[in-house]
Motif scaffolding. Structure first.
Motif, PDB file in Angstrom:
ATOM      1  N   ILE A 434       0.791  -1.166  -0.052  1.00  0.00           N
ATOM      2  CA  ILE A 434       0.086   0.029  -0.166  1.00  0.00           C
ATOM      3  C   ILE A 434       1.016   1.416  -0.213  1.00  0.00           C
ATOM      4  CG2 ILE A 434      -2.217   1.299   1.457  1.00  0.00           C
ATOM      5  CD1 ILE A 434      -2.819  -1.377   2.054  1.00  0.00           C
ATOM      6  N   THR A 435       0.592   2.182  -1.006  1.00  0.00           N
ATOM      7  CA  THR A 435       1.273   3.355  -1.091  1.00  0.00           C
ATOM      8  C   THR A 435       0.703   4.676  -0.356  1.00  0.00           C
ATOM      9  OG1 THR A 435       0.300   3.991  -3.222  1.00  0.00           O
ATOM     10  CG2 THR A 435       2.479   2.849  -3.130  1.00  0.00           C
ATOM     11  N   ARG A 436      -0.713   4.505  -0.219  1.00  0.00           N
ATOM     12  CA  ARG A 436      -1.243   5.650   0.493  1.00  0.00           C
ATOM     13  C   ARG A 436      -2.521   5.428   0.681  1.00  0.00           C
ATOM     14  NH1 ARG A 436      -2.589  11.887  -2.263  1.00  0.00           N
ATOM     15  NH2 ARG A 436      -2.483  12.770  -0.176  1.00  0.00           N
ATOM     16  N   THR A 451      -4.302   2.926  -2.307  1.00  0.00           N
ATOM     17  CA  THR A 451      -3.595   2.742  -3.644  1.00  0.00           C
ATOM     18  C   THR A 451      -2.459   2.142  -3.578  1.00  0.00           C
ATOM     19  OG1 THR A 451      -2.071   4.889  -2.982  1.00  0.00           O
ATOM     20  CG2 THR A 451      -4.355   5.019  -4.582  1.00  0.00           C
ATOM     21  N   GLY A 452      -1.782   1.525  -4.572  1.00  0.00           N
ATOM     22  CA  GLY A 452      -0.776   0.560  -4.642  1.00  0.00           C
ATOM     23  C   GLY A 452      -1.197  -0.865  -5.281  1.00  0.00           C
ATOM     24  N   LYS A 453      -1.002  -1.966  -4.479  1.00  0.00           N
ATOM     25  CA  LYS A 453      -1.370  -3.203  -5.294  1.00  0.00           C
ATOM     26  C   LYS A 453      -2.549  -3.898  -4.321  1.00  0.00           C
ATOM     27  CE  LYS A 453       3.241  -4.619  -6.377  1.00  0.00           C
ATOM     28  NZ  LYS A 453       4.351  -5.615  -6.023  1.00  0.00           N
ATOM     29  N   ILE A 480      -8.221   1.504  -4.887  1.00  0.00           N
ATOM     30  CA  ILE A 480      -8.506   2.800  -5.918  1.00  0.00           C
ATOM     31  C   ILE A 480      -7.210   2.947  -6.677  1.00  0.00           C
ATOM     32  CG2 ILE A 480      -8.036   4.603  -4.172  1.00  0.00           C
ATOM     33  CD1 ILE A 480     -10.317   6.048  -5.403  1.00  0.00           C
ATOM     34  N   ASP A 481      -7.420   3.282  -8.044  1.00  0.00           N
ATOM     35  CA  ASP A 481      -6.058   3.522  -8.592  1.00  0.00           C
ATOM     36  C   ASP A 481      -5.588   4.680  -8.450  1.00  0.00           C
ATOM     37  OD1 ASP A 481      -7.998   2.195 -11.879  1.00  0.00           O
ATOM     38  OD2 ASP A 481      -6.502   1.220 -10.477  1.00  0.00           O
ATOM     39  N   GLU A 482      -6.306   5.756  -8.153  1.00  0.00           N
ATOM     40  CA  GLU A 482      -5.813   6.948  -7.728  1.00  0.00           C
ATOM     41  C   GLU A 482      -6.712   7.749  -6.984  1.00  0.00           C
ATOM     42  OE1 GLU A 482      -4.390   9.210 -10.951  1.00  0.00           O
ATOM     43  OE2 GLU A 482      -6.606   9.307 -11.934  1.00  0.00           O
ATOM     44  N   PHE A 483      -6.410   8.610  -5.993  1.00  0.00           N
ATOM     45  CA  PHE A 483      -7.313   9.565  -5.344  1.00  0.00           C
ATOM     46  C   PHE A 483      -7.929  10.629  -6.141  1.00  0.00           C
ATOM     47  CE2 PHE A 483      -7.391   7.152  -1.192  1.00  0.00           C
ATOM     48  CZ  PHE A 483      -5.852   6.698  -1.270  1.00  0.00           C
ATOM     49  N   PRO A 484      -9.411  10.964  -5.764  1.00  0.00           N
ATOM     50  CA  PRO A 484      -9.722  12.088  -6.515  1.00  0.00           C
ATOM     51  C   PRO A 484      -9.342  13.410  -5.782  1.00  0.00           C
ATOM     52  CG  PRO A 484     -11.438  11.051  -5.156  1.00  0.00           C
ATOM     53  CD  PRO A 484     -10.371  10.012  -5.162  1.00  0.00           C
ATOM     54  N   LEU A 485      -8.922  14.317  -6.261  1.00  0.00           N
ATOM     55  CA  LEU A 485      -8.524  15.453  -5.610  1.00  0.00           C
ATOM     56  C   LEU A 485      -9.211  16.729  -5.760  1.00  0.00           C
ATOM     57  CD1 LEU A 485      -4.763  14.968  -6.838  1.00  0.00           C
ATOM     58  CD2 LEU A 485      -5.789  14.412  -4.640  1.00  0.00           C
ATOM     59  N   THR A 486      -9.261  17.680  -4.842  1.00  0.00           N
ATOM     60  CA  THR A 486     -10.031  18.876  -4.615  1.00  0.00           C
ATOM     61  C   THR A 486      -8.917  19.989  -5.455  1.00  0.00           C
ATOM     62  OG1 THR A 486      -8.744  19.881  -2.755  1.00  0.00           O
ATOM     63  CG2 THR A 486     -10.885  18.396  -2.536  1.00  0.00           C
TER      64      THR A 486
END
Length: 503
Positions: A434-436, A451-453, A480-486
Motif C-alpha cells: 500500500i502506497t497511500r 492505492t498501490g497493489k 482505488i487506482d488514484e485518489f480524486p483531488l480537490t
C-alpha cells in the motif's frame, strides 16, 4: 469544603456503611469495606509509586479494579486503566507517555507484560502484603491532596499515532459530578448499570455518581452485550434504575428486538453519549420504556465527561429526528468561535465549540499538544480564562439550543471512542503493498481507501490487529487506482463517500 474525591467517598461510607457500593457477577463490596480496603492497599502502593504519579492498572473490570482506583487516590496518585486486549505497541506508548516503571496487574497477564518495559506488581502479592499492613494505614499522603491534583488519566487516539493521556483533577470531577447528580436526580436509591469500559470516561459518571450519592453500581459483563436476553435478565434481576451508556450499547438491545423478550420496567433514567443517537433506535426505547427520562449528553474527555445536555421532554413522541446537544451545564461556559476567533451567536451559523470552566481538564500528560488546544480565551483580554478548543463544529438552532454538526478535522467518534482517522491511515500505509490510504467515516462505519497493489482484506486486518484496538480497524478496504483531488490538491473525501454510496 471538600477538596478531594476521597472526602465524598468517606462521607458516603459514614452515611451508608453497609450498603452495597459496587457489585460484579461474583462479588460485591459495601461503602465501608471499600474505604478500608482502599486504605490497606494504599499502604503497599505508596511504597511503590511516588506521590502525584500515575498508577497503571491492568485488571479485568471488576470490584477489585475499583478498589485499586481508590487505593491509587489514597496513595496521593492518580489511576490509569490499561486494557489488556490492546496491542503491545499501544500499551508501550501509554507506558512511555505516563513515564511509569510499575503496573498493577492480574497474574494472568504475566506473559503479556513480560514483553513490555515495565515491572508488574501482581494483585495476589499486593493483597497478601496489604492484609498484613491493614492496621498500618498512614494518611499523610491523603492529607496532602489538593483539588488540582489528578484523579485519572484516560487515553484518546492521537493524530500523530501516539495516544494522548487526558489528565482530570479532583476539582473538575467534583464540580462536574455535583452538578450531574443534582440535574438528573441520581440518589442513594438508584442502581446504576455500568456499561462503559474503565478507560472510557462514560464510566467516570457511573463510578463517581455513586460515590457522591450512595447509589450502587453494577458492573455489567462485556459478554452480556453479545446476548441481549442475558443483558435484559441482568437489568431486571439487579433492579437497574439508571443507564448512563454509549449510544451503541443502547442500540444493541433495540436493533436486536430485545424488548420482545423482556422490558426492564424499573429503569427511569436513560442518559446517552459518545455518538449521534439514531432516531429510530431512540423511538424503540421510548415506546417500550415511556416513563423514563431520556437525556442526550455531549462532551469530549478533555472537559470531564460532558459540557452540555438535552432532556427530551416527557410525552413528546416521536422524538425530533435531529437531537440537540442542548444547553451547557450550569458550571460550564460554551463559546462558538469562528475562524477569526469571533463569537458566533447567530442561529444556523457553524463554528468551533469551545469550553470554559473548572471542568476543563488539566491537559495532556507529557505532551506539547496541550498548548495547542488548552488556550487562553481569545475574547477575554482582561484576565486569564482557560478554554478547551474541541475541534467540533456546532451551531445554535432557531430554538436557541446547541446542535452538533461534526468534526473540523478527521477526528471522529465511533463505538463510543474518540478516533483520529489519520492514525489509522498511518498504520495502513505500513503494509508493503500500500502506497497511500485515506479513511472516511459514514453510515457509522470506517471505510479505508488505498492505492498501490490490490491486497486481500484479511492480510490488511491481520497487520492492523498488531498495532490497533479492534474498534479502530475499518470495516471495508477499497482499492482505488488514484485518489480524486480537490482544486487545492487535497484528497476529495466527498467523492470517496459518494463511491461508497454507489457500491
Amino acid at each position: 469544603m471538600k477538596f478531594s474525591i476521597l472526602d465524598y467517598l468517606e462521607e458516603t461510607a459514614k452515611k451508608y456503611p453497609d450498603k452495597t457500593a459496587f457489585a460484579d457477577t461474583k462479588t460485591s463490596i459495601t461503602w465501608k469495606e471499600l474505604v478500608l480496603k482502599a486504605r490497606a492497599l494504599s499502604t503497599i502502593l505508596s511504597a511503590k509509586f511516588e506521590a502525584g504519579t500515575a498508577i497503571p492498572i491492568m485488571i479485568d473490570k471488576s470490584v477489585k479494579t475499583v478498589e485499586y482506583f481508590f487505593a491509587a487516590l489514597y496513595s496521593g496518585c492518580f489511576y490509569s486503566y490499561f486494557d489488556a486486549t490492546f496491542p503491545d505497541s499501544r500499551i508501550d506508548s501509554m507506558i512511555q507517555t505516563l513515564q511509569v516503571k510499575n503496573i498493577i496487574a492480574d497474574s494472568r497477564f504475566e506473559k503479556k507484560l513480560s514483553n513490555l518495559n515495565i515491572q508488574a506488581l501482581f494483585v495476589d502479592d499486593i493483597e497478601k502484603q496489604a492484609e498484613k499492613n491493614k492496621a498500618k494505614y498512614n494518611d499523610s499522603r491523603r492529607k496532602e491532596i489538593i483539588d488540582t491534583d489528578a484523579v485519572y488519566a484516560n487515553f484518546t487516539s492521537g493524530s500523530t499515532g501516539v495516544p494522548k493521556a487526558v489528565i482530570v483533577s479532583h476539582r473538575s470531577v467534583i464540580d462536574f459530578i455535583s452538578c450531574f447528580t443534582e440535574l438528573f436526580e441520581i440518589t442513594a436509591n438508584d442502581n446504576i448499570a455500568n456499561q462503559a469500559p474503565f478507560d472510557f470516561d462514560v464510566s467516570v459518571k457511573d463510578i463517581f455518581s455513586a460515590v457522591f450519592t450512595g447509589a450502587t453500581v453494577h458492573l455489567v459483563p462485556k459478554l452480556f452485550f453479545s446476548f441481549p436476553t442475558k443483558l435484559l435478565d441482568y437489568l431486571i434481576e439487579r433492579e437497574i434504575t439508571t443507564l448512563i451508556w454509549a449510544v451503541s450499547a443502547l442500540c444493541i438491545i433495540s436493533t436486536l428486538n430485545g424488548f420482545e423478550y423482556k422490558i426492564p420496567s424499573k429503569i427511569n433514567k436513560i442518559l446517552f453519549s459518545g455518538e449521534v443517537m439514531p432516531c429510530k433506535q431512540l423511538e424503540i426505547w421510548m415506546k417500550n420504556i415511556p416513563e423514563a427520562q431520556y437525556i442526550n449528553l455531549y462532551g469530549p474527555t478533555e472537559i470531564t465527561c460532558n459540557c452540555s445536555y438535552y432532556k427530551i421532554p416527557k410525552g413528546v413522541f416521536p422524538p425530533p429526528e435531529k437531537l440537540p446537544i442542548g444547553i451547557p451545564f450550569p458550571n460550564e461556559r460554551i463559546l462558538l468561535l469562528d475562524e477569526n476567533n469571533k463569537l458566533v451567536t447567530e442561529p444556523e451559523t457553524e463554528a468551533e465549540l469551545c469550553v470554559s470552566g473548572t471542568c476543563v481538564a488539566l491537559g495532556y500528560y507529557n505532551s506539547i499538544k496541550t498548548e495547542e488546544v488548552f488556550v487562553q480565551n481569545p475574547l477575554q483580554k482582561a484576565k486569564f480564562e482557560r478554554i478547551y478548543r474541541t475541534g467540533d463544529l456546532a451551531k445554535y438552532g432557531n430554538d436557541g439550543l446547541l446542535y452538533y454538526v461534526g468534526r473540523k478535522d478527521t477526528q471522529i467518534k465511533h463505538m463510543g471512542h474518540r478516533i483520529e482517522l489519520g492514525e489509522i491511515e498511518g498504520k495502513i500505509t505500513k503494509h508493503s503493498n500500500i502506497t497511500r490510504s485515506c479513511c472516511v467515516f459514514t453510515k457509522n462505519k470506517i471505510s479505508a481507501f488505498y492505492t498501490g497493489k490490490q491486497t486481500e482484506k484479511k492480510d490488511i486486518v491481520s497487520m492492523l490487529k498488531m498495532t490497533l484496538p479492534t474498534y479502530m480497524i475499518p470495516g471495508d478496504f477499497i482499492y482505488i487506482d488514484e485518489f480524486p483531488l480537490t482544486k487545492n490538491g487535497k484528497i476529495d473525501k466527498r467523492k470517496l463517500i459518494e463511491k461508497i454510496s454507489n457500491l
